[in-house]
Design a protein around this motif. Sequence first.
Motif, PDB file in Angstrom:
ATOM      1  N   VAL A  22     -16.941   7.794   2.123  1.00 53.20           N
ATOM      2  CA  VAL A  22     -16.560   6.677   2.697  1.00 53.20           C
ATOM      3  C   VAL A  22     -15.468   5.966   1.939  1.00 53.20           C
ATOM      4  O   VAL A  22     -15.959   4.897   1.280  1.00 53.20           O
ATOM      5  N   PRO A  23     -14.232   6.230   2.286  1.00 57.34           N
ATOM      6  CA  PRO A  23     -12.978   5.715   1.326  1.00 57.34           C
ATOM      7  C   PRO A  23     -12.889   4.404   2.095  1.00 57.34           C
ATOM      8  O   PRO A  23     -13.172   4.054   3.510  1.00 57.34           O
ATOM      9  N   TYR A  24     -12.097   3.302   1.436  1.00 61.77           N
ATOM     10  CA  TYR A  24     -11.553   2.227   2.180  1.00 61.77           C
ATOM     11  C   TYR A  24     -10.429   2.730   2.929  1.00 61.77           C
ATOM     12  O   TYR A  24      -9.626   3.559   2.736  1.00 61.77           O
ATOM     13  N   LYS A  25     -10.410   2.101   4.372  1.00 59.88           N
ATOM     14  CA  LYS A  25      -9.450   2.565   5.042  1.00 59.88           C
ATOM     15  C   LYS A  25      -7.957   2.602   4.808  1.00 59.88           C
ATOM     16  O   LYS A  25      -7.501   3.695   5.300  1.00 59.88           O
ATOM     17  N   SER A  26      -7.574   1.997   3.830  1.00 58.43           N
ATOM     18  CA  SER A  26      -6.259   2.316   3.320  1.00 58.43           C
ATOM     19  C   SER A  26      -6.001   3.319   2.652  1.00 58.43           C
ATOM     20  O   SER A  26      -4.829   3.655   2.189  1.00 58.43           O
ATOM     21  N   ARG A  27      -7.187   4.071   2.171  1.00 58.63           N
ATOM     22  CA  ARG A  27      -7.175   5.192   1.203  1.00 58.63           C
ATOM     23  C   ARG A  27      -7.770   6.414   1.895  1.00 58.63           C
ATOM     24  O   ARG A  27      -8.002   7.147   1.100  1.00 58.63           O
ATOM     25  N   MET A  28      -7.767   6.603   3.207  1.00 59.65           N
ATOM     26  CA  MET A  28      -8.426   7.658   3.990  1.00 59.65           C
ATOM     27  C   MET A  28      -7.594   8.985   3.581  1.00 59.65           C
ATOM     28  O   MET A  28      -8.230  10.015   3.458  1.00 59.65           O
TER      29      MET A  28
END
Length: 96
Positions: A64-70
């Motif tokens: 579950v990464p932060y959306k800017s680091r997908m």
Amino acid sequence: MARGSITINTHRKGLLDGCDVWVVSIDLPEWERHPDVIRKTALRPDIVIHSASTQQIIMVELIVPYKSRMEEAHAFKKGKYLDLTKELKRMATKLR
């Protein structure tokens, strides 16, 4: 809980085609461990779905990464299992 098997019936072509019985293992203390070929490594995918009859293994790594680091997280996880994937393919080729 022990490892269980599931039956997949589908009319569409997909990843699970070619086999009716898949064994699912989850990296949790109360579940049995992954297949021997995975246990021989230091890696522990969160979920492993495998078929002995078709020699297929599907590894699932939950993240579950932060959306800017997908994309960065996907590349990291893919790289983490690259050597194992190559080894599994090499072993499958030897068995054929």
